[in-house]
Motif scaffolding. Structure first.
Motif, PDB file in Angstrom:
ATOM      1  N   ARG A   1       0.822  -1.212   0.000  1.00 59.36           N
ATOM      2  CA  ARG A   1       0.000   0.000   0.000  1.00 59.36           C
ATOM      3  C   ARG A   1       0.857   1.262   0.000  1.00 59.36           C
ATOM      4  O   ARG A   1       0.498   2.269  -0.620  1.00 59.36           O
ATOM      5  CB  ARG A   1      -0.967  -0.005   1.182  1.00 59.36           C
ATOM      6  N   ALA A   2       2.006   1.211   0.676  1.00 52.71           N
ATOM      7  CA  ALA A   2       2.928   2.348   0.645  1.00 52.71           C
ATOM      8  C   ALA A   2       3.423   2.563  -0.783  1.00 52.71           C
ATOM      9  O   ALA A   2       3.540   3.694  -1.261  1.00 52.71           O
ATOM     10  CB  ALA A   2       4.102   2.100   1.584  1.00 52.71           C
TER      11      ALA A   2
ATOM     12  N   VAL B   1       0.530   6.711  -6.843  1.00 50.29           N
ATOM     13  CA  VAL B   1      -0.652   7.546  -7.080  1.00 50.29           C
ATOM     14  C   VAL B   1      -0.377   9.009  -6.752  1.00 50.29           C
ATOM     15  O   VAL B   1      -0.852   9.921  -7.443  1.00 50.29           O
ATOM     16  CB  VAL B   1      -1.848   7.022  -6.254  1.00 50.29           C
ATOM     17  N   SER B   2       0.423   9.255  -5.715  1.00 56.01           N
ATOM     18  CA  SER B   2       0.701  10.634  -5.299  1.00 56.01           C
ATOM     19  C   SER B   2       1.834  11.277  -6.105  1.00 56.01           C
ATOM     20  O   SER B   2       1.902  12.495  -6.207  1.00 56.01           O
ATOM     21  CB  SER B   2       1.047  10.685  -3.809  1.00 56.01           C
TER      22      SER B   2
ATOM     23  N   ASN C   1       0.469   3.978  -2.827  1.00 62.29           N
ATOM     24  CA  ASN C   1       0.228   5.383  -2.483  1.00 62.29           C
ATOM     25  C   ASN C   1       1.287   6.296  -3.084  1.00 62.29           C
ATOM     26  O   ASN C   1       0.977   7.406  -3.533  1.00 62.29           O
ATOM     27  CB  ASN C   1       0.192   5.553  -0.961  1.00 62.29           C
TER      28      ASN C   1
ATOM     29  N   GLU D   1      -7.639   1.095  -5.854  1.00 54.08           N
ATOM     30  CA  GLU D   1      -7.575   0.383  -4.574  1.00 54.08           C
ATOM     31  C   GLU D   1      -8.361  -0.927  -4.621  1.00 54.08           C
ATOM     32  O   GLU D   1      -7.917  -1.949  -4.097  1.00 54.08           O
ATOM     33  CB  GLU D   1      -8.105   1.267  -3.441  1.00 54.08           C
TER      34      GLU D   1
END
Length: 215
Positions: free
Chosen positions: A94-95, A101-102, A98, A182
């Motif tokens: 997930r890190a 995506v960021s 993220n 997600e």
């Protein structure tokens, strides 16, 4: 005689040029970028970047090394928050998700298909290896404890490929209508994990049931 630049001034300009380069490389690819264009956007003369970098290839390597370093740092922070081994794999994934995506521009550059020889730039190799270790570590633990079954390195590559594929589909706007990055990530991880289940897979199933795949 020109005043000698301080270390802080050198780093400040390098960071500024790399920020410009990140946007340009992501939009145009490695071949589509020139140092002249980077200098123009950075507001300096066409020759100024050569005071800080040897050539475009070195700028590209610096941008990639910095991106992989930020990703590895994010994984390191995330790993420290995992309550147990089954959740560590999901927390790290997930890190990774993220970060992509960021920082989509940085992510595109990290996996640019047309790029100089990575081995020529130790900083890039070092940060890529940090990321690889974070992707490998949880799989090694899960296989060792019998939760998953298979070759740890190949399994980690499989999960990495799956996560990367979800991210690329998201960036290209090719996800099935109504589904989020997600949701697809969660389905992919659940499916791949069950396909590699080991004798103690029930341990990770309990983690999945308590929120592993839904955050």
């Amino acid at each position: 005689m020109p005043r000698a630049r301080t270390a802080e001034e050198v780093q400040e300009f390098r960071d500024k040029l790399c920020a410009v380069a990140t946007r340009r490389f992501a939009a145009l690819g490695y071949e589509g970028v020139t140092i002249r264009a980077l200098a123009a956007e950075a507001g300096c003369s066409p020759m100024t970047p050569y005071n800080y970098f040897k050539d475009k290839e070195e700028i590209f390597a610096a941008v990639r090394a910095a991106a992989f370093e930020r990703l590895a740092d994010a994984c390191e922070v995330a790993a420290a928050t995992a309550p147990d081994d089954p959740r560590r794999a999901d927390v790290l994934a997930r890190a990774y998700l993220n970060f992509a995506v960021s920082e989509p521009d940085a992510y595109k550059i990290m996996f640019e298909l047309s790029q100089p020889d990575e081995a020529a730039y130790p900083a890039v190799v070092r940060q890529v290896e940090r990321c690889r270790r974070f992707m490998m570590q949880p799989t090694e633990i899960l296989v060792r404890e019998g939760i998953l079954e298979g070759d740890p390195e190949k399994l980690s590559q499989m999960f990495w490929a799956g996560i990367h594929g979800v991210i690329v589909l998201h960036m290209a706007g090719k996800l099935v209508s109504g589904s989020s990055v997600e949701e697809l990530y969660a389905m992919m991880v659940t499916t791949l994990t069950r396909g590699a289940r080991g004798p103690r897979f029930h341990d990770i199933e309990r983690a999945l049931a308590s929120g592993l795949s839904t955050g």
